[in-house]
Motif scaffolding. Structure first.
Motif, PDB file in Angstrom:
ATOM      1  N   TYR A   1       0.868  -1.177   0.000  1.00  0.00           N
ATOM      2  CA  TYR A   1       0.000   0.000   0.000  1.00  0.00           C
ATOM      3  C   TYR A   1       0.905   1.227   0.000  1.00  0.00           C
ATOM      4  N   VAL A   2       0.491   2.247  -0.724  1.00  0.00           N
ATOM      5  CA  VAL A   2       1.274   3.476  -0.798  1.00  0.00           C
ATOM      6  C   VAL A   2       0.398   4.647  -0.384  1.00  0.00           C
ATOM      7  N   THR A   3       0.910   5.460   0.516  1.00  0.00           N
ATOM      8  CA  THR A   3       0.234   6.710   0.841  1.00  0.00           C
ATOM      9  C   THR A   3       0.923   7.834   0.080  1.00  0.00           C
ATOM     10  N   LYS A   4       0.173   8.850  -0.265  1.00  0.00           N
ATOM     11  CA  LYS A   4       0.706   9.986  -1.016  1.00  0.00           C
ATOM     12  C   LYS A   4       1.323  10.969  -0.030  1.00  0.00           C
ATOM     13  N   GLY A   5       2.605  11.210  -0.189  1.00  0.00           N
ATOM     14  CA  GLY A   5       3.310  12.133   0.690  1.00  0.00           C
ATOM     15  C   GLY A   5       3.278  13.563   0.185  1.00  0.00           C
ATOM     16  N   ASN A   6       3.769  14.471   0.991  1.00  0.00           N
ATOM     17  CA  ASN A   6       3.784  15.879   0.598  1.00  0.00           C
ATOM     18  C   ASN A   6       4.764  16.163  -0.532  1.00  0.00           C
ATOM     19  N   HIS A   7       5.655  15.246  -0.854  1.00  0.00           N
ATOM     20  CA  HIS A   7       6.561  15.405  -1.990  1.00  0.00           C
ATOM     21  C   HIS A   7       6.134  14.544  -3.184  1.00  0.00           C
ATOM     22  N   ASP A   8       4.901  14.124  -3.184  1.00  0.00           N
ATOM     23  CA  ASP A   8       4.344  13.359  -4.305  1.00  0.00           C
ATOM     24  C   ASP A   8       3.360  14.268  -5.046  1.00  0.00           C
ATOM     25  N   ALA A   9       3.904  15.156  -5.848  1.00  0.00           N
ATOM     26  CA  ALA A   9       3.109  16.206  -6.492  1.00  0.00           C
ATOM     27  C   ALA A   9       2.358  15.675  -7.714  1.00  0.00           C
ATOM     28  N   ALA A  10       1.373  14.858  -7.455  1.00  0.00           N
ATOM     29  CA  ALA A  10       0.507  14.340  -8.524  1.00  0.00           C
ATOM     30  C   ALA A  10      -0.929  14.645  -8.125  1.00  0.00           C
ATOM     31  N   LEU A  11      -1.737  15.009  -9.101  1.00  0.00           N
ATOM     32  CA  LEU A  11      -3.151  15.214  -8.811  1.00  0.00           C
ATOM     33  C   LEU A  11      -3.757  13.901  -8.321  1.00  0.00           C
ATOM     34  N   PRO A  12      -4.724  13.975  -7.407  1.00  0.00           N
ATOM     35  CA  PRO A  12      -5.319  12.745  -6.871  1.00  0.00           C
ATOM     36  C   PRO A  12      -5.800  11.780  -7.950  1.00  0.00           C
ATOM     37  N   GLU A  13      -6.390  12.294  -9.021  1.00  0.00           N
ATOM     38  CA  GLU A  13      -6.904  11.423 -10.080  1.00  0.00           C
ATOM     39  C   GLU A  13      -5.777  10.643 -10.744  1.00  0.00           C
ATOM     40  N   LEU A  14      -4.656  11.313 -11.027  1.00  0.00           N
ATOM     41  CA  LEU A  14      -3.514  10.648 -11.656  1.00  0.00           C
ATOM     42  C   LEU A  14      -2.880   9.649 -10.692  1.00  0.00           C
ATOM     43  N   TRP A  15      -2.771  10.024  -9.432  1.00  0.00           N
ATOM     44  CA  TRP A  15      -2.207   9.140  -8.409  1.00  0.00           C
ATOM     45  C   TRP A  15      -3.011   7.840  -8.329  1.00  0.00           C
ATOM     46  N   GLU A  16      -4.341   7.966  -8.266  1.00  0.00           N
ATOM     47  CA  GLU A  16      -5.207   6.790  -8.163  1.00  0.00           C
ATOM     48  C   GLU A  16      -5.172   5.948  -9.429  1.00  0.00           C
ATOM     49  N   LYS A  17      -5.194   6.602 -10.591  1.00  0.00           N
ATOM     50  CA  LYS A  17      -5.188   5.871 -11.859  1.00  0.00           C
ATOM     51  C   LYS A  17      -3.877   5.098 -12.029  1.00  0.00           C
ATOM     52  N   THR A  18      -2.762   5.738 -11.769  1.00  0.00           N
ATOM     53  CA  THR A  18      -1.464   5.091 -11.942  1.00  0.00           C
ATOM     54  C   THR A  18      -1.227   4.020 -10.891  1.00  0.00           C
ATOM     55  N   GLY A  19      -1.573   4.328  -9.649  1.00  0.00           N
ATOM     56  CA  GLY A  19      -1.305   3.391  -8.560  1.00  0.00           C
ATOM     57  C   GLY A  19      -2.280   2.249  -8.463  1.00  0.00           C
ATOM     58  N   GLY A  20      -3.469   2.429  -9.022  1.00  0.00           N
ATOM     59  CA  GLY A  20      -4.466   1.368  -8.960  1.00  0.00           C
ATOM     60  C   GLY A  20      -5.043   1.161  -7.568  1.00  0.00           C
ATOM     61  N   MET A  21      -4.923   2.175  -6.727  1.00  0.00           N
ATOM     62  CA  MET A  21      -5.503   2.105  -5.386  1.00  0.00           C
ATOM     63  C   MET A  21      -5.986   3.495  -5.006  1.00  0.00           C
ATOM     64  N   PRO A  22      -6.915   3.576  -4.089  1.00  0.00           N
ATOM     65  CA  PRO A  22      -7.465   4.885  -3.729  1.00  0.00           C
ATOM     66  C   PRO A  22      -6.421   5.778  -3.067  1.00  0.00           C
ATOM     67  N   LEU A  23      -6.668   7.069  -3.139  1.00  0.00           N
ATOM     68  CA  LEU A  23      -5.787   8.038  -2.498  1.00  0.00           C
ATOM     69  C   LEU A  23      -5.808   7.853  -0.985  1.00  0.00           C
ATOM     70  N   ASN A  24      -6.983   7.635  -0.442  1.00  0.00           N
ATOM     71  CA  ASN A  24      -7.153   7.443   0.992  1.00  0.00           C
ATOM     72  C   ASN A  24      -7.861   6.113   1.241  1.00  0.00           C
ATOM     73  N   TYR A  25      -7.409   5.383   2.212  1.00  0.00           N
ATOM     74  CA  TYR A  25      -8.022   4.112   2.556  1.00  0.00           C
ATOM     75  C   TYR A  25      -7.656   3.780   3.985  1.00  0.00           C
ATOM     76  N   ASP A  26      -8.343   2.809   4.536  1.00  0.00           N
ATOM     77  CA  ASP A  26      -7.992   2.317   5.856  1.00  0.00           C
ATOM     78  C   ASP A  26      -8.118   0.799   5.854  1.00  0.00           C
ATOM     79  N   MET A  27      -7.584   0.201   6.874  1.00  0.00           N
ATOM     80  CA  MET A  27      -7.680  -1.248   6.978  1.00  0.00           C
ATOM     81  C   MET A  27      -7.846  -1.611   8.443  1.00  0.00           C
ATOM     82  N   VAL A  28      -8.477  -2.721   8.658  1.00  0.00           N
ATOM     83  CA  VAL A  28      -8.679  -3.230  10.006  1.00  0.00           C
ATOM     84  C   VAL A  28      -7.946  -4.562  10.093  1.00  0.00           C
ATOM     85  N   MET A  29      -7.086  -4.683  11.074  1.00  0.00           N
ATOM     86  CA  MET A  29      -6.356  -5.928  11.293  1.00  0.00           C
ATOM     87  C   MET A  29      -6.992  -6.621  12.500  1.00  0.00           C
ATOM     88  N   GLY A  30      -7.117  -7.898  12.425  1.00  0.00           N
ATOM     89  CA  GLY A  30      -7.656  -8.541  13.601  1.00  0.00           C
ATOM     90  C   GLY A  30      -8.045  -9.950  13.424  1.00  0.00           C
TER      91      GLY A  30
END
Length: 90
Positions: free
Chosen positions: A61-90
């Motif tokens: 999983y990759v989070t977008k950092g402050n030095h990842d200057a890509a528009l959210p749409e491009l980030w999501e399209k290229t990465g194939g995962m949402p800009l923001n997400y959460d997960m529950v472990m258990g």
């Protein structure tokens, strides 16, 4: 190709992927999280970074950092995962 000191960006990310894969062999973890600053404000690195990260032997999983200057749409399209997400472990 961009160069940071004596190491090209592609060499830098490939080395990181290699180290994570080696650690995964030893520890067999379930997933890896990259906490941003993947492309260092160089939008032209985004596609290559994705290709390199896809060489990981573990789900990641990759989070977008402050030095990842890509528009959210491009980030999501290229990465194939949402800009923001959460997960529950258990």
């Amino acid at each position: 190709m961009e160069n940071y000191s004596e190491t090209t960006y592609q060499d830098f990310i490939n080395t990181g992927v290699s180290h994570i894969n080696e650690m995964h062999k030893q520890m067999n973890f379930d997933f890896a999280v990259m906490n941003g600053d993947i492309i260092h404000d160089k939008i032209n690195f985004l596609e290559g970074a994705k290709k390199s990260l896809d060489q990981l032997a573990v789900k990641y999983y990759v989070t977008k950092g402050n030095h990842d200057a890509a528009l959210p749409e491009l980030w999501e399209k290229t990465g194939g995962m949402p800009l923001n997400y959460d997960m529950v472990m258990g």
